[in-house]
Design an enzyme around this catalytic site. Structure first.
Site, PDB file in Angstrom:
ATOM      1  N   ASP A 228      -6.225   1.087   0.908  1.00 10.05           N
ATOM      2  CA  ASP A 228      -6.208   1.176   2.359  1.00 10.05           C
ATOM      3  C   ASP A 228      -7.598   0.817   2.872  1.00 10.05           C
ATOM      4  OD1 ASP A 228      -7.800   3.345   1.755  1.00 10.05           O
ATOM      5  OD2 ASP A 228      -6.567   4.817   2.819  1.00 10.05           O
TER       6      ASP A 228
ATOM      7  N   LYS B 235       0.828  -1.204   0.000  1.00 12.09           N
ATOM      8  CA  LYS B 235       0.000   0.000   0.000  1.00 12.09           C
ATOM      9  C   LYS B 235       0.863   1.254   0.000  1.00 12.09           C
ATOM     10  CE  LYS B 235      -1.267   2.424   3.241  1.00 12.09           C
ATOM     11  NZ  LYS B 235      -1.683   3.017   4.526  1.00 12.09           N
TER      12      LYS B 235
END
Length: 214
Positions: free
Chosen positions: A143, A125
């Site tokens: 996320d 991420k």
């Protein structure tokens, strides 16, 4: 492999709505260099951007570049970031990251995802966010906000962030992925919130499975 879902997800209407109603969408983290962005994104894990932005000015002043951070100890860095979530582990990761960038990448933040992911404290991420924001790489960082919004809108039924990432990237054109990443994050942060989503004022309600089920 893309996750199975029925019916066909409303990517077209959702993307068109965002393009018309949220033409400007960018990171809310404050930074002036690749180094500062990487530090800010690492600090933002399970922490609000607002808190990170309150924390980083003093941190950047004390450690203005990779070399300065690499020369610090986690205990020293901790004093500047103790108001964020998990400050002990983040301090250790920041120092270890800086030392690896200095030793293995000549002090330059790597610009590709695989190299970024070799850095301590940098997962997929974080690497996706950095490459998307800095170099407009056609990736979607997933996320908790993106994961939640994608599921509620029926854009993905993926069980993991990576599965959701693949679903989104399969349908969202490369040229708008950097902006789409922020569309989804900001929508999840301010409208499609986890506990009390503002469904009545949401323009995406007609395509939202969550809103329709209420």
């Amino acid at each position: 492999m893309r996750s199975k879902r029925t019916p066909e997800p409303p990517f077209g209407p959702v993307l068109s709505w965002f393009a018309e109603n949220r033409p400007v969408a960018e990171s809310e983290l404050r930074f002036r260099s690749p180094y500062q962005l990487l530090v800010a994104v690492m600090l933002s894990a399970q922490c609000t951007d607002k808190r990170v932005n309150q924390t980083t000015p003093a941190l950047y002043e004390a450690y203005p570049d990779i070399e300065a951070l690499a020369a610090a100890t986690p205990e020293e860095v901790f004093q500047y970031i103790k108001s964020v979530s998990y400050p002990n582990s983040k301090a250790a990761h920041l120092v270890a990251m800086a030392r690896k960038v200095k030793d293995d990448f000549g002090g330059e933040i790597p610009s590709d995802i695989d190299s970024l992911m070799t850095l301590p404290g940098v997962g997929r991420k974080t690497a996706n966010v950095v490459t998307s924001v800095l170099w407009d790489e056609p990736v979607i960082a997933v996320d908790t906000h993106v994961f939640r919004v994608a599921h509620r809108l029926g854009l993905s039924d993926g069980k993991t962030p990576y599965a959701v990432e693949l679903d989104l990237e399969a349908e969202i054109p490369e040229d708008i992925r950097p902006k789409a990443h922020h569309w989804l994050i900001l929508h999840g942060r301010y409208t499609c919130t986890a506990r009390a989503p503002k469904c009545e004022e949401c323009g995406l309600k007609p395509w939202c499975r969550h809103a329709q089920s209420r």
